[in-house]
Motif scaffolding. Structure first.
Motif, PDB file in Angstrom:
ATOM      1  N   ALA A  37       0.824  -1.210   0.000  1.00 50.78           N
ATOM      2  CA  ALA A  37       0.000   0.000   0.000  1.00 50.78           C
ATOM      3  C   ALA A  37       0.858   1.260   0.000  1.00 50.78           C
ATOM      4  N   ILE A  38       1.902   1.276   0.801  1.00 54.67           N
ATOM      5  CA  ILE A  38       2.794   2.444   0.829  1.00 54.67           C
ATOM      6  C   ILE A  38       3.542   2.574  -0.496  1.00 54.67           C
ATOM      7  N   ALA A  39       3.959   1.451  -1.079  1.00 55.65           N
ATOM      8  CA  ALA A  39       4.658   1.496  -2.371  1.00 55.65           C
ATOM      9  C   ALA A  39       3.745   2.031  -3.469  1.00 55.65           C
ATOM     10  N   ILE A  40       2.491   1.605  -3.471  1.00 51.68           N
ATOM     11  CA  ILE A  40       1.539   2.110  -4.471  1.00 51.68           C
ATOM     12  C   ILE A  40       1.336   3.608  -4.290  1.00 51.68           C
ATOM     13  N   ALA A  41       1.204   4.057  -3.051  1.00 46.35           N
ATOM     14  CA  ALA A  41       1.020   5.484  -2.797  1.00 46.35           C
ATOM     15  C   ALA A  41       2.229   6.291  -3.249  1.00 46.35           C
ATOM     16  N   VAL A  42       3.414   5.773  -3.019  1.00 45.73           N
ATOM     17  CA  VAL A  42       4.624   6.494  -3.424  1.00 45.73           C
ATOM     18  C   VAL A  42       4.730   6.555  -4.944  1.00 45.73           C
ATOM     19  N   VAL A  43       4.483   5.442  -5.606  1.00 47.65           N
ATOM     20  CA  VAL A  43       4.598   5.409  -7.070  1.00 47.65           C
ATOM     21  C   VAL A  43       3.548   6.294  -7.737  1.00 47.65           C
ATOM     22  N   LEU A  44       2.327   6.256  -7.239  1.00 49.13           N
ATOM     23  CA  LEU A  44       1.264   7.046  -7.863  1.00 49.13           C
ATOM     24  C   LEU A  44       1.359   8.533  -7.569  1.00 49.13           C
ATOM     25  N   ASN A  45       2.139   8.915  -6.585  1.00 45.84           N
ATOM     26  CA  ASN A  45       2.206  10.324  -6.205  1.00 45.84           C
ATOM     27  C   ASN A  45       3.579  10.932  -6.437  1.00 45.84           C
ATOM     28  N   ILE A  46       4.292  10.403  -7.402  1.00 47.41           N
ATOM     29  CA  ILE A  46       5.568  11.005  -7.778  1.00 47.41           C
ATOM     30  C   ILE A  46       5.283  12.370  -8.383  1.00 47.41           C
ATOM     31  N   PRO A  47       5.938  13.411  -7.901  1.00 45.37           N
ATOM     32  CA  PRO A  47       5.625  14.740  -8.416  1.00 45.37           C
ATOM     33  C   PRO A  47       5.996  14.880  -9.895  1.00 45.37           C
ATOM     34  N   SER A  48       5.144  15.562 -10.600  1.00 49.54           N
ATOM     35  CA  SER A  48       5.400  15.852 -12.005  1.00 49.54           C
ATOM     36  C   SER A  48       5.037  17.303 -12.264  1.00 49.54           C
ATOM     37  N   THR A  49       5.452  17.808 -13.392  1.00 49.97           N
ATOM     38  CA  THR A  49       5.151  19.184 -13.739  1.00 49.97           C
ATOM     39  C   THR A  49       3.686  19.283 -14.149  1.00 49.97           C
TER      40      THR A  49
END
Length: 149
Positions: A37-49
């Protein structure tokens, strides 16, 4: 699970284990759910422009861990409720995960305070069929329109 069996072996033991103990399997399963769950949250919320139209919308920000951890807490509560071979640990994990899951569901449903009617000041969340609120925004708006005529 084979990796955990390999890591749990010692060089001094002469017998080879073929299965994890119920406690080891329980903890591995539940810690794995939380880590995924934490890995999914981190991957989906990578900052982008952000694009220009996204900047103009100005939606209210939510916590990026909210939905994945709520889903993980629900799944952990369900699995620990159905586990009987680890004793009281399953009950403790069930209660803790259930509290986190219910709190997360509450925040997902009612956490955004931007759903307040501008004309009547009522909460639009509680105006649906499920709640049947007499002070809901739709009912107050109808009364407000009648008073305006």
């Amino acid at each position: 699970m084979d990796l955990l069996l390999f890591l749990s072996e010692t060089t001094s033991s002469s017998e080879r284990r073929i299965a994890l103990t119920p406690l080891e399997a329980f903890l591995a399963k539940h810690f794995g759910i939380w880590l995924v769950a934490i890995a999914i949250a981190v991957v989906l919320n990578i900052p982008s422009t952000p694009r220009l139209d996204e900047l103009q919308r100005q939606s209210t920000p939510t916590n990026p861990l909210l939905v994945p951890l709520t889903v993980a807490a629900n799944l952990t509560a369900l699995l620990s409720y159905n586990t009987k071979d680890v004793g009281a640990l399953a009950s403790i994990v069930f209660v803790g995960s259930l509290v986190i899951a219910l709190w997360g569901l509450w925040v997902v449903m009612f956490g955004d305070s931007s759903f307040v009617s501008k004309s009547t000041g009522a909460d639009k969340h509680t105006s649906s069929f499920l709640f049947g609120n007499k002070t809901a925004a739709s009912i107050q708006k109808k009364k407000w329109k009648k008073e305006q005529k």
